[in-house]
Structure formats: C-alpha cells, structure tokens
Design a protein around this motif. Structure first.
Motif, short mmCIF file in Angstrom:
data_model
loop_
_atom_site.label_atom_id
_atom_site.label_comp_id
_atom_site.label_asym_id
_atom_site.label_seq_id
_atom_site.Cartn_x
_atom_site.Cartn_y
_atom_site.Cartn_z
N ALA A 142 -7.07 -20.05 2.20
CA ALA A 142 -6.90 -18.65 2.59
C ALA A 142 -5.51 -18.15 2.21
O ALA A 142 -5.33 -17.05 1.68
N GLU A 143 -4.49 -19.00 2.51
CA GLU A 143 -3.14 -18.61 2.11
C GLU A 143 -3.01 -18.52 0.59
O GLU A 143 -2.39 -17.61 0.05
N THR A 144 -3.62 -19.52 -0.06
CA THR A 144 -3.57 -19.51 -1.54
C THR A 144 -4.28 -18.30 -2.12
O THR A 144 -3.85 -17.72 -3.12
N LEU A 145 -5.40 -17.88 -1.44
CA LEU A 145 -6.14 -16.72 -1.91
C LEU A 145 -5.28 -15.46 -1.84
O LEU A 145 -5.28 -14.63 -2.77
N ALA A 146 -4.54 -15.32 -0.71
CA ALA A 146 -3.67 -14.15 -0.59
C ALA A 146 -2.59 -14.17 -1.68
O ALA A 146 -2.31 -13.14 -2.32
N ALA A 147 -1.98 -15.36 -1.87
CA ALA A 147 -0.96 -15.46 -2.92
C ALA A 147 -1.57 -15.22 -4.30
O ALA A 147 -0.96 -14.58 -5.17
N THR A 148 -2.82 -15.70 -4.47
CA THR A 148 -3.48 -15.51 -5.76
C THR A 148 -3.76 -14.05 -6.04
O THR A 148 -3.61 -13.56 -7.16
N ARG A 149 -4.17 -13.33 -4.96
CA ARG A 149 -4.41 -11.90 -5.13
C ARG A 149 -3.13 -11.17 -5.53
O ARG A 149 -3.15 -10.27 -6.39
N ALA A 150 -2.03 -11.56 -4.89
CA ALA A 150 -0.75 -10.94 -5.27
C ALA A 150 -0.41 -11.26 -6.72
O ALA A 150 0.02 -10.38 -7.49
N ARG A 151 -0.63 -12.53 -7.13
CA ARG A 151 -0.35 -12.90 -8.52
C ARG A 151 -1.28 -12.18 -9.48
O ARG A 151 -0.88 -11.80 -10.58
N LEU A 152 -2.56 -11.97 -9.02
CA LEU A 152 -3.48 -11.24 -9.88
C LEU A 152 -3.03 -9.80 -10.10
O LEU A 152 -3.18 -9.24 -11.20
N ALA A 153 -2.48 -9.20 -9.02
CA ALA A 153 -1.95 -7.84 -9.19
C ALA A 153 -0.80 -7.84 -10.20
O ALA A 153 -0.71 -6.97 -11.07
N GLN A 154 0.07 -8.85 -10.06
CA GLN A 154 1.19 -8.95 -11.02
C GLN A 154 0.66 -9.20 -12.43
O GLN A 154 1.16 -8.63 -13.41
N GLU A 155 -0.37 -10.05 -12.52
CA GLU A 155 -0.94 -10.34 -13.84
C GLU A 155 -1.60 -9.11 -14.44
O GLU A 155 -1.59 -8.91 -15.65
N ALA A 156 -2.20 -8.27 -13.54
CA ALA A 156 -2.80 -7.04 -14.06
C ALA A 156 -1.72 -6.14 -14.66
O ALA A 156 -1.90 -5.56 -15.73
N GLN A 157 -0.56 -6.06 -13.95
CA GLN A 157 0.54 -5.29 -14.51
C GLN A 157 1.03 -5.90 -15.82
O GLN A 157 1.31 -5.20 -16.79
N ALA A 158 1.15 -7.26 -15.81
CA ALA A 158 1.61 -7.92 -17.04
C ALA A 158 0.62 -7.71 -18.18
O ALA A 158 1.00 -7.51 -19.33
N THR A 159 -0.69 -7.73 -17.83
CA THR A 159 -1.71 -7.50 -18.86
C THR A 159 -1.61 -6.09 -19.43
O THR A 159 -1.75 -5.87 -20.64
N ALA A 160 -1.38 -5.11 -18.52
CA ALA A 160 -1.21 -3.74 -19.01
C ALA A 160 0.00 -3.64 -19.93
O ALA A 160 -0.03 -2.98 -20.98
N GLY A 161 1.11 -4.34 -19.54
CA GLY A 161 2.28 -4.35 -20.42
C GLY A 161 1.98 -4.99 -21.76
O GLY A 161 2.43 -4.51 -22.81
N LEU A 162 1.21 -6.11 -21.72
CA LEU A 162 0.85 -6.77 -22.98
C LEU A 162 -0.02 -5.86 -23.85
O LEU A 162 0.10 -5.85 -25.07
N ARG A 163 -0.92 -5.10 -23.19
CA ARG A 163 -1.74 -4.18 -23.98
C ARG A 163 -0.89 -3.10 -24.63
O ARG A 163 -1.13 -2.71 -25.78
N ARG A 164 0.09 -2.60 -23.85
CA ARG A 164 0.98 -1.60 -24.46
C ARG A 164 1.76 -2.20 -25.63
O ARG A 164 1.91 -1.58 -26.68
N GLU A 165 2.26 -3.43 -25.42
CA GLU A 165 2.98 -4.10 -26.52
C GLU A 165 2.06 -4.33 -27.70
O GLU A 165 2.48 -4.21 -28.86
N LEU A 166 0.78 -4.66 -27.40
CA LEU A 166 -0.19 -4.87 -28.50
C LEU A 166 -0.39 -3.58 -29.28
O LEU A 166 -0.45 -3.58 -30.52
N ALA A 167 -0.49 -2.45 -28.54
CA ALA A 167 -0.64 -1.17 -29.23
C ALA A 167 0.60 -0.86 -30.07
O ALA A 167 0.51 -0.40 -31.21
#
Length: 358
Positions: A142-167
């Motif tokens: 459960a604790e790992t899930l909460a931390a994972t969700r936070a990391r997923l949010a960060q990864e979503a931001q990082a993915t958006a940044g990577l998409r911008r860099e890709l463009a």
C-alpha cells in the motif's frame, strides 16, 4: 516500446500469462502449457514444473493433464507397425521400443507426481508463515502503491517533457535535413559552374593557341619573304656592280641611268627593310600574344583552384551538417533508452504484483 525478453524462461512465462484469459478451464490451461513447452521451447513437461509455472487447481491437476497430454500425443504420433511387408523382427523391435518409451514416460509422470505431493506438503506447512508475511507485504505494498503513484505522476511529466524534446528534435532534424539539401544543391551548382568555366577557358585557350600558331606562321613566312627579297637584292647589286665595272667607259648618260637604277634599287631595298621590320613587329606581337595566353592560362588555373576551394568548403559544410544530424539522433536515442530503463523496473514491479495477486 518495451525491451525484448532475453531468456526462454521469461518468454515461456509471458506466453503462459497470455494463455490465462483464453483458457478458463484448469485442465485446458495445463494441456496448452504442456504443448507450449514441448513443441515451442523443446522442454519436457513434468507435473512439478507445470504446477510451478501455472499455480492453479489441486496437486493432481497437472499430473492428470500431463497423462492426458502424453496419451493424446501417443495417439496422434502412433506408427502402424503391422505392415505385411515388414519383417517380424523389425515389428517386434519397434513394439518393444514404443513400450519402453511409454513405460519411461509413465515412470517420469509417477516420480513427478510424488515430488509434487511432497512439495505440496512442504508448501502447506509454510502457508501460515506466508500468510503473515503476505499481510505485512500488503501494508508495504500500500505504501509502495502510493509512492508509485507519485512516481507515475512524475514520470507522466517527464514523458511530456520527452515528447516535447522529441518534437524539438524532429524539427531540428527537418531543419538539418533542409540545410543539408541546400548545401548539396549549392555543391552541385558549384561543380556545374566549375565545369562550365573550365570548358569555356579551354575553348578560349585553344582559340588563343590557334591564333598564336597562325601569327607565328605568318611571321615566319614574312621573314622568309624578306630573306628572299634581300637575297634577290644582293644578287641584283652584284649584277649592277659587275655591269658598272664592265661599262665604266660608257657615257655619262649610261652612268646616270645606272645611278638612277641604283637609287631605285636602294629605295626598293629600303622598302624591303621596312617590310622586314613590320614582319619583325608582327612576330613580336605574336610573342606578346603567346605571353598573354600564358598569363591567361595562369589566371584560369588560379580561378580553377579558387573554385575547387569553394567546392571543398561546401563539402566540409555538408560533412559538418551530417555530423550535427547524427549527434542529434544519438542524443534522442540516449534519452529514449534512459526513459525505457527507468520505466522497466516499474513495469517489472507491476507484473510481480499481478502474479502475487493471482
């Protein structure tokens, strides 16, 4: 894009996970896993191994499915030995071979079933401890899930940044490609201009050479004519002197006539000398034209060298643009690989969590 599965074991486990939604019946799932191991991966299925891979049903389910698989395989691959053309010894040998294979398969299945039962007893003893550990792992998850969700949010931001860099990299790639095409077009134009200038200079140089040869030939012909005229005048002078010696006793009128003839001869000689000077001037002009042709040839060589240097500069620009394009592609591949490496542990964690839940 996920990285390729490296080992047969991992690929087998992935294929079994893909079979679970399609095979709701336990016996059908075990039978499909037997066929998958035997035909696709060249592995000999055993009851113990089947239960370790599937983890579904009772302890006797994999052994029953394995016996049914060998029975069906034997039925499908049975060779009719009772052919009238075969010798009796060959029939007996083939029958004994099939019987020994069947006995060996039954013995292996019995051993696998005994080992599976022993393993089941050991697993039942450890089930209580695993239940307590599972509860603790549930809290940890459960604790790992909460931390994972936070990391997923960060990864979503990082993915958006990577998409911008890709463009941005795509736009940079298109710009570099356009600049490369322009440089290539400029290089082709420089080569075409250089070839045209070289052809024009060669044609002009051939014309100058032909003119110089004609001028030299004309000067040589004039010089020969002057020499011939001088020789004729000398011969005439000799004749006149001989005639003067022979006719000294002649009258004054004859002497005056001879003087007049001599003056005319001298005048003609002066004219001839002027012609010789003019021909020498023509020869000098021809030599000057030849020198001018040489200077023009040197100037053409200088222009050709400059054009070659411009072509070399254009080629260098093309190479520099290609290097920048390769660098941009390598940077994009490195960033994409880093993103994949960061996403791989999270996917592996989610996969293990799903397997433990099953």
């Amino acid at each position: 894009m996920e990285p390729p599965i490296a080992t047969d074991e991992a690929r087998l486990q992935a294929d079994i996970e893909a079979l679970r939604p399609r095979c709701e019946n336990t016996q059908e799932l075990y039978r499909e896993v037997c066929a998958l191991m035997f035909f696709r991966y060249g592995m000999t299925p055993t009851a113990n191994r089947l239960y370790q891979l599937v983890r579904k049903g009772s302890m006797s389910a994999p052994a029953e499915a394995l016996n049914r698989f060998w029975s069906q395989l034997r039925e499908k691959s049975r060779v009719v030995i009772g052919h009238p053309d075969l010798p009796d010894e060959l029939k007996n040998t083939a029958g004994e071979l099939v019987a020994s294979l069947w006995k060996a398969a039954q013995a292996a299945a019995a051993e696998s079933l005994a080992a599976l039962r022993e393993e089941a007893r050991q697993e039942a003893a450890a089930a209580g401890a695993e239940a307590q550990s599972a509860r603790q792992e549930r809290d940890t998850l459960a604790e790992t899930l909460a931390a994972t969700r936070a990391r997923l949010a960060q990864e979503a931001q990082a993915t958006a940044g990577l998409r911008r860099e890709l463009a941005e990299l795509g736009a940079l790639h298109a710009n570099q490609a356009a600049r490369l095409d322009e440089a290539r077009k400029e290089l082709n134009a420089q080569h075409a201009w250089l070839n045209s200038v070289q052809r024009d200079h060669e044609i002009e140089l051939d014309k100058l050479r032909d003119q110089a040869r004609r001028d030299v030939a004309a000067a040589e012909a004039g010089r020969r004519q002057a020499e011939d005229a001088t020789a004729r005048e000398r011969a005439a002078g000799e004749r006149l002197r001989e005639a003067l010696e022979a006719e000294r006793a002649a009258a004054a009128a004859s002497a005056e006539r001879h003087r007049s003839e001599l003056r005319d001869t001298l005048s003609l000689l002066a004219d001839l000398r002027q012609q010789v000077g003019a021909l020498e001037g023509v020869a000098g002009a021809a030599n000057a034209a030849r020198d001018d042709a040489r200077q023009q040839q040197e100037r053409l060589r200088t222009e050709l060298t400059a054009a070659q240097e411009r072509a070399s500069d254009a080629q260098a620009r093309v190479l520099r643009l290609e290097a920048e394009l390769r660098h941009a592609a390598e940077l994009f591949e490195a960033r994409l690989a880093a993103a994949r490496m960061e996403a791989a542990p999270r996917k592996s964690t989610r996969r293990r969590g799903a397997a433990d839940t099953d």
